[in-house]
Design a protein around this motif. Structure first.
Motif, PDB file in Angstrom:
ATOM      1  N   ALA A 294       0.848  -1.136   0.122  1.00 35.61           N
ATOM      2  CA  ALA A 294      -0.132  -0.017  -0.031  1.00 35.61           C
ATOM      3  C   ALA A 294       0.768   1.445   0.039  1.00 35.61           C
ATOM      4  O   ALA A 294       1.991   1.081   0.362  1.00 35.61           O
ATOM      5  N   ILE A 295       0.305   2.390  -0.465  1.00 34.40           N
ATOM      6  CA  ILE A 295       0.936   3.531  -0.449  1.00 34.40           C
ATOM      7  C   ILE A 295       0.092   4.524   0.138  1.00 34.40           C
ATOM      8  O   ILE A 295      -1.123   4.618  -0.187  1.00 34.40           O
TER       9      ILE A 295
ATOM     10  N   GLU B  79       5.616   3.146  -6.401  1.00 33.76           N
ATOM     11  CA  GLU B  79       4.832   2.332  -7.201  1.00 33.76           C
ATOM     12  C   GLU B  79       5.829   1.408  -7.818  1.00 33.76           C
ATOM     13  O   GLU B  79       5.568   0.244  -7.718  1.00 33.76           O
ATOM     14  N   ARG B  80       6.811   1.801  -8.321  1.00 30.94           N
ATOM     15  CA  ARG B  80       7.966   1.168  -9.033  1.00 30.94           C
ATOM     16  C   ARG B  80       8.390   0.160  -7.870  1.00 30.94           C
ATOM     17  O   ARG B  80       8.792  -1.173  -8.093  1.00 30.94           O
ATOM     18  N   ASP B  81       8.591   0.566  -6.777  1.00 31.55           N
ATOM     19  CA  ASP B  81       9.095  -0.409  -5.666  1.00 31.55           C
ATOM     20  C   ASP B  81       8.112  -1.503  -5.258  1.00 31.55           C
ATOM     21  O   ASP B  81       8.475  -2.671  -5.045  1.00 31.55           O
ATOM     22  N   VAL B  82       7.097  -1.169  -5.394  1.00 31.16           N
ATOM     23  CA  VAL B  82       5.698  -2.064  -4.924  1.00 31.16           C
ATOM     24  C   VAL B  82       5.564  -3.242  -6.145  1.00 31.16           C
ATOM     25  O   VAL B  82       5.802  -4.275  -5.949  1.00 31.16           O
TER      26      VAL B  82
ATOM     27  N   GLY C  22       6.923  -8.564  -7.097  1.00 34.70           N
ATOM     28  CA  GLY C  22       7.486  -9.595  -7.911  1.00 34.70           C
ATOM     29  C   GLY C  22       8.460 -10.463  -7.409  1.00 34.70           C
ATOM     30  O   GLY C  22       8.285 -11.720  -7.593  1.00 34.70           O
ATOM     31  N   ARG C  23       9.384  -9.995  -6.782  1.00 32.13           N
ATOM     32  CA  ARG C  23      10.176 -10.893  -5.942  1.00 32.13           C
ATOM     33  C   ARG C  23       9.489 -11.825  -4.964  1.00 32.13           C
ATOM     34  O   ARG C  23       9.902 -12.605  -4.713  1.00 32.13           O
ATOM     35  N   LEU C  24       8.599 -11.183  -4.243  1.00 36.83           N
ATOM     36  CA  LEU C  24       7.867 -11.829  -3.052  1.00 36.83           C
ATOM     37  C   LEU C  24       7.130 -13.026  -3.838  1.00 36.83           C
ATOM     38  O   LEU C  24       7.119 -14.199  -3.390  1.00 36.83           O
ATOM     39  N   ALA C  25       6.719 -12.858  -4.899  1.00 34.70           N
ATOM     40  CA  ALA C  25       5.838 -14.075  -5.697  1.00 34.70           C
ATOM     41  C   ALA C  25       6.919 -14.937  -6.363  1.00 34.70           C
ATOM     42  O   ALA C  25       6.472 -16.276  -6.381  1.00 34.70           O
TER      43      ALA C  25
ATOM     44  N   PHE D  21       2.763  -3.900   3.630  1.00 38.05           N
ATOM     45  CA  PHE D  21       4.187  -3.384   3.263  1.00 38.05           C
ATOM     46  C   PHE D  21       3.922  -1.954   2.642  1.00 38.05           C
ATOM     47  O   PHE D  21       3.060  -1.862   1.774  1.00 38.05           O
ATOM     48  N   MET D  22       4.600  -1.090   3.074  1.00 38.92           N
ATOM     49  CA  MET D  22       4.314   0.274   2.800  1.00 38.92           C
ATOM     50  C   MET D  22       5.633   1.035   2.664  1.00 38.92           C
ATOM     51  O   MET D  22       6.434   1.403   3.486  1.00 38.92           O
ATOM     52  N   PRO D  23       6.069   1.103   1.377  1.00 38.15           N
ATOM     53  CA  PRO D  23       7.411   2.199   0.793  1.00 38.15           C
ATOM     54  C   PRO D  23       6.968   3.547   1.367  1.00 38.15           C
ATOM     55  O   PRO D  23       5.788   3.952   1.211  1.00 38.15           O
ATOM     56  N   SER D  24       8.235   4.389   1.627  1.00 38.60           N
ATOM     57  CA  SER D  24       8.153   5.664   1.642  1.00 38.60           C
ATOM     58  C   SER D  24       9.154   6.428   1.124  1.00 38.60           C
ATOM     59  O   SER D  24      10.386   5.864   1.009  1.00 38.60           O
ATOM     60  N   VAL D  25       9.020   7.320   0.449  1.00 38.25           N
ATOM     61  CA  VAL D  25      10.234   8.290  -0.191  1.00 38.25           C
ATOM     62  C   VAL D  25      10.860   9.069   0.811  1.00 38.25           C
ATOM     63  O   VAL D  25      12.057   9.639   0.895  1.00 38.25           O
TER      64      VAL D  25
END
Length: 323
Positions: A17-18, A153-156, A161-164, A206-210
């Protein structure tokens, strides 16, 4: 140490999520100088004075009750979101709807400055905080939100993809030195006390942050358990060092070199255009040229094409040729 036990059901239930609201909170920490701006030094320098001029009393309250590693924080200021494209206004509405009793209960668990206690314990604390965050979003964060959102979004896309395909250990390998996958669970070096939580099939958000320069966790049972972490690619244009990137720009042109540097994290043409602030057609021409010379490659993902560097492209940016 925080230990999060993960079952096969949790792996299937986990999601990304973002949160524009959480990112706005993180932006205040950067602009207050409480955390490093990292690759966003130029952004921080530009916006510190406008931030000071906002003059919102809620800003001091936010700093008093959030972002204090090891000494407790409140959750109501920025509840975890439910998806990748949740609008800021929806998250802000959820914050404004926080029951006053709950806000006071969370704040009561903290040690806060004496001069702010009256406001924090008063009847308007939720409104003051929400008004301040709305002002920071409208005036400071939202103008560059498309670029920030594209980075996350790129990180997600990359990490999901790596997770899957390769599992949690691979997806979390570069997330942070504070987080590692061990014996079917996550060890998070975020507390001097030992805390253990079981996801019980609910999965992890999982939440990426800039803006976030460190990992954080939400472990309040009232919300989804969540892990906030620094997004990949925030400083992609610094790849290989400033001098090397400048040399690369002289070799192939500024925009083309930036595209190649940004693709340290795979991205679509649309995402690249948003991150770089360039026209979609312009970026598309450079992507085609780089692909034609074998420096990047594309793979279809749904309706779009995600581009990534080839080993040759990596070598050109980093100066290291991988066998």
């Amino acid at each position: 140490m925080i230990r999060i036990e993960v079952s096969p059901q949790d792996i299937a239930a986990s999601r990304f999520a973002i949160s524009p609201l959480i990112e706005t909170v993180h932006a205040t920490w950067v602009l207050e100088g409480r955390v490093s701006a990292g690759a966003l030094q130029a952004w921080a320098a530009r916006w510190r004075e406008p931030y000071r001029r906002l003059g919102r009393p809620g800003l001091a309250l936010i700093q008093a009750i959030s972002g204090h590693r090891g000494s407790g924080n409140v959750d109501f200021v920025a509840p975890p979101p439910t998806g990748v494209n949740v609008p800021f206004d929806r998250e802000l509405a959820a914050l404004r709807a926080t029951p006053l009793d709950r806000a006071h209960e969370e704040i009561a668990q903290l040690t806060v400055p004496r001069e702010l206690r009256a406001a924090l314990e008063g009847p308007h604390v939720v409104r003051l905080i929400a008004d301040a965050l709305e002002a920071v979003w409208r005036e400071i964060v939202s103008p560059e939100w498309p670029r920030f959102h594209a980075v996350m979004e790129r990180d997600v896309v990359w990490r999901a993809g790596r997770l899957a395909t390769s599992g949690w250990a691979a997806a979390l390998d570069d997330l942070s030195a504070q987080v590692r996958w061990r014996d079917g669970g996550l060890d998070c070096d975020l507390s001097s006390d030992f805390v253990k939580r079981d996801l019980n099939g609910r999965g992890l958000l999982f939440m990426p942050s800039v803006f976030g320069s460190r990992v954080g966790v939400y472990l309040d049972d009232a919300w989804p358990y969540a892990l906030v972490y620094p997004a990949r690619g925030v400083g992609a244009t610094q790849a290989g060092g400033g001098a090397r990137l400048e040399a690369l720009m002289r070799l192939m042109g500024r925009t083309r070199a930036r595209v190649l540097a940004e693709l340290a994290t795979p991205a679509t043409t649309t995402q690249l255009a948003a991150v770089m602030g360039q026209a979609l057609g312009t970026v598309g021409e450079h992507v085609a040229a780089l692909r034609g010379t074998g420096l990047i490659t594309g793979a279809r993902a749904g309706r779009g094409v995600v581009y990534s560097r080839t080993p040759l492209g990596d070598a050109l940016v980093t100066g290291e040729l991988t066998p």
